[in-house]
Motif scaffolding. Structure first.
Motif, mmCIF file in Angstrom:
data_model
loop_
_atom_site.group_PDB
_atom_site.id
_atom_site.type_symbol
_atom_site.label_atom_id
_atom_site.label_comp_id
_atom_site.label_asym_id
_atom_site.label_seq_id
_atom_site.Cartn_x
_atom_site.Cartn_y
_atom_site.Cartn_z
ATOM 1 N N UNK A 43 0.836 -1.200 0.000
ATOM 2 C CA UNK A 43 0.000 0.000 0.000
ATOM 3 C C UNK A 43 0.872 1.252 0.000
ATOM 4 N N UNK A 44 1.877 1.291 0.868
ATOM 5 C CA UNK A 44 2.768 2.454 0.949
ATOM 6 C C UNK A 44 3.527 2.634 -0.355
ATOM 7 N N UNK A 45 4.020 1.547 -0.916
ATOM 8 C CA UNK A 45 4.770 1.614 -2.173
ATOM 9 C C UNK A 45 3.929 2.199 -3.293
ATOM 10 N N UNK A 46 2.684 1.771 -3.397
ATOM 11 C CA UNK A 46 1.812 2.261 -4.463
ATOM 12 C C UNK A 46 1.556 3.753 -4.315
ATOM 13 N N UNK A 47 1.354 4.217 -3.091
ATOM 14 C CA UNK A 47 1.100 5.647 -2.886
ATOM 15 C C UNK A 47 2.341 6.481 -3.163
ATOM 16 N N UNK A 48 3.497 5.979 -2.811
ATOM 17 C CA UNK A 48 4.730 6.728 -3.063
ATOM 18 C C UNK A 48 5.060 6.775 -4.554
ATOM 19 N N UNK A 49 4.596 5.791 -5.309
ATOM 20 C CA UNK A 49 4.830 5.784 -6.754
ATOM 21 C C UNK A 49 3.892 6.744 -7.475
ATOM 22 N N UNK A 50 2.737 7.015 -6.869
ATOM 23 C CA UNK A 50 1.704 7.797 -7.531
ATOM 24 C C UNK A 50 2.033 9.283 -7.519
ATOM 25 N N UNK A 51 1.585 10.004 -8.569
ATOM 26 C CA UNK A 51 1.800 11.445 -8.583
ATOM 27 C C UNK A 51 0.842 12.164 -7.644
ATOM 28 N N UNK A 52 -0.180 11.454 -7.116
ATOM 29 C CA UNK A 52 -1.044 12.062 -6.108
ATOM 30 C C UNK A 52 -0.252 12.391 -4.850
ATOM 31 N N UNK A 53 0.630 11.464 -4.466
ATOM 32 C CA UNK A 53 1.496 11.712 -3.313
ATOM 33 C C UNK A 53 2.495 12.817 -3.644
ATOM 34 N N UNK A 69 19.817 12.144 -4.245
ATOM 35 C CA UNK A 69 20.425 11.846 -2.940
ATOM 36 C C UNK A 69 19.413 12.076 -1.827
ATOM 37 N N UNK A 70 18.715 13.217 -1.907
ATOM 38 C CA UNK A 70 17.722 13.523 -0.877
ATOM 39 C C UNK A 70 16.597 12.495 -0.895
ATOM 40 N N UNK A 71 16.180 12.112 -2.106
ATOM 41 C CA UNK A 71 15.106 11.124 -2.227
ATOM 42 C C UNK A 71 15.506 9.796 -1.605
ATOM 43 N N UNK A 72 16.726 9.367 -1.901
ATOM 44 C CA UNK A 72 17.192 8.100 -1.340
ATOM 45 C C UNK A 72 17.321 8.155 0.168
ATOM 46 N N UNK A 73 17.731 9.316 0.694
ATOM 47 C CA UNK A 73 17.936 9.443 2.138
ATOM 48 C C UNK A 73 16.626 9.419 2.912
ATOM 49 N N UNK A 74 15.553 9.959 2.299
ATOM 50 C CA UNK A 74 14.305 10.063 3.057
ATOM 51 C C UNK A 74 13.329 8.921 2.793
ATOM 52 N N UNK A 75 13.664 7.999 1.873
ATOM 53 C CA UNK A 75 12.730 6.917 1.546
ATOM 54 C C UNK A 75 12.352 6.082 2.775
ATOM 55 N N UNK A 76 13.350 5.716 3.558
ATOM 56 C CA UNK A 76 13.066 4.869 4.714
ATOM 57 C C UNK A 76 12.177 5.601 5.709
ATOM 58 N N UNK A 77 12.500 6.886 5.955
ATOM 59 C CA UNK A 77 11.706 7.679 6.889
ATOM 60 C C UNK A 77 10.280 7.833 6.377
ATOM 61 N N UNK A 78 10.139 8.082 5.061
ATOM 62 C CA UNK A 78 8.814 8.232 4.477
ATOM 63 C C UNK A 78 7.993 6.961 4.631
ATOM 64 N N UNK A 79 8.652 5.828 4.430
ATOM 65 C CA UNK A 79 7.945 4.552 4.523
ATOM 66 C C UNK A 79 7.382 4.341 5.918
ATOM 67 N N UNK A 80 8.228 4.531 6.924
ATOM 68 C CA UNK A 80 7.779 4.343 8.303
ATOM 69 C C UNK A 80 6.710 5.364 8.676
ATOM 70 N N UNK A 328 12.347 6.134 -8.895
ATOM 71 C CA UNK A 328 12.600 5.260 -7.748
ATOM 72 C C UNK A 328 11.751 5.677 -6.551
ATOM 73 N N UNK A 329 10.609 6.334 -6.822
ATOM 74 C CA UNK A 329 9.676 6.672 -5.766
ATOM 75 C C UNK A 329 9.114 5.409 -5.121
ATOM 76 N N UNK A 330 9.133 5.355 -3.796
ATOM 77 C CA UNK A 330 8.628 4.185 -3.094
ATOM 78 C C UNK A 330 9.556 2.990 -3.136
ATOM 79 N N UNK A 331 10.809 3.212 -3.523
ATOM 80 C CA UNK A 331 11.733 2.089 -3.715
ATOM 81 C C UNK A 331 12.008 1.342 -2.412
ATOM 82 N N UNK A 332 12.198 2.097 -1.314
ATOM 83 C CA UNK A 332 12.476 1.445 -0.033
ATOM 84 C C UNK A 332 11.293 0.604 0.422
ATOM 85 N N UNK A 333 10.082 1.174 0.316
ATOM 86 C CA UNK A 333 8.890 0.407 0.682
ATOM 87 C C UNK A 333 8.760 -0.829 -0.203
#
Length: 359
Positions: A43-53, A69-80, A328-333
């Motif tokens: 669910x989290x991965x799908x929302x992070x991939x969407x342009x709605x998010x 770099x910023x995107x990769x650094x915050x992916x884990x935090x965004x997921x949680x 790579x939006x939602x990649x960590x999730x």
């Protein structure tokens, strides 16, 4: 006529290949268990991939490298954070939004994929006189299985994606309705705070943010508004994604054979399976992940004129508007979901195969 020892070995290995129905059952059971366990991350991965998010959390423009770099650094935090946010705002059940169509899709998808792969591996090895362990046989069998599975199950994934994005779409519609209503009141000269507040409460009450939509109702809506072709949106991206399952199968078979040669290390078979499945899935995901984002964008429910109309058009539009990091939006999730999913699926698959072979 004398036969080469290699041909005898090939026939002996082929005779030990489990029947197609056992691959079908093992793949279905493994896929079901993996999907249930990792549903919240899906669910989290799908929302992070969407342009709605992306629209709701739009960031100022930055250089491409810094953005990645910023995107990769915050992916884990965004997921949680999103896991906690979804649970708090929409309830724990929202973390399993779309699980129904996921199970309806995953069980036959895994069953079809594993059964087709096993059958094609045997067919190609016998037809072209290759060893069942040949990388070419694994490559051809995996590609055939991927195309077959993508074609058969695409409508289910479209419905699942729409269900997972439904709450965000409705929130956006409600915000837009409130803004428009307030604007109309101001134009008419009704500026009092009491009237504006009453209007906002009326719109909020008239547009409940999270109505329950069933998978069947969503499918009927798609067919009614977009035609049968709407159920096959993202199919071209799914075909592109066949490369992921192909790479995964080839690597898994290779790693499994390497592990089998090291049985003297006393490493349990289940540990070898976990290592092979996890490593194969990680490499395949790293290489092919952008197709996941393209596929999600193409499957979104259009608001007015469709924004994403084709694979190439979607790629160019996302690249121009959001930069390379968006692919790579939602990649960590996604990793937090697919690696445990692959481990569970392949472990149960191998267990059921071994169990069925001894019955």
């Amino acid at each position: 006529m004398l036969q080469a020892p290699g041909q005898d070995a090939t026939r002996e290995r082929a005779s030990k290949v489990p029947p197609g129905w056992l691959h079908f059952a093992a793949g279905g059971v493994g896929g079901m268990c993996g999907a249930v366990i990792t549903s919240p991350f899906d669910v989290v991965k799908t929302r992070l991939q969407s342009d709605m998010y992306k629209t709701a959390h739009k960031k100022p423009n930055r250089p491409a490298v810094l953005g990645m770099i910023e995107s990769g650094a915050r992916h884990f935090v965004e997921t949680c954070r999103m896991l906690a946010e979804i649970s708090a705002r929409e309830g724990t059940s929202a973390l399993f939004k779309g699980l129904g169509p996921t199970l309806v899709g995953v069980i036959p998808a895994r069953a079809i994929n594993f059964a087709t792969y096993g059958t094609c591996k045997r067919f190609y090895s016998e037809t072209f006189d290759h060893s069942a362990g040949s990388p070419l046989v694994h490559l051809a069998a995996a590609a055939t299985a991927g195309i077959t599975t993508a074609t058969a199950t695409n409508p289910i994934w479209v419905v699942k994606t729409r269900l997972q994005l439904e709450s965000q779409r409705l929130e956006a519609d409600a915000r837009s309705a409130r803004v428009n209503a307030v604007g109309q009141k101001n134009v008419r000269g009704l500026h009092t705070s009491a009237r504006v507040l009453a209007n906002m409460q009326f719109v909020r009450a008239a547009a409940p943010p999270h109505p329950a939509t069933s998978a069947f109702r969503m499918a009927a809506t798609i067919v009614r508004t977009e035609g049968v072709a709407g159920l096959y949106k993202g199919l071209t991206a799914s075909y592109l994604g066949v490369s992921e399952s192909t790479i995964q199968w080839v690597l898994y078979e290779r790693l499994k054979r390497l592990n089998e040669k090291q049985e003297s290390t006393q490493v349990p078979a289940v540990v070898r399976t976990i290592g092979a499945a996890g490593c194969a899935k990680m490499v395949a995901t790293l290489v092919t992940y952008p197709h996941e984002v393209l596929r999600t964008r193409m499957r979104q429910q259009p608001v007015g004129q469709p924004k994403y109309t084709g694979l190439v058009q979607t790629f160019r539009l996302v690249l121009r508007e959001e930069g390379p990091a968006a692919f790579y939006g939602g990649f960590t999730a996604h990793l937090m979901r697919v690696i445990p999913n692959a481990i569970v699926t392949f472990s149960i698959f191998e267990f059921v195969l071994a169990l069925g072979s001894h019955l």
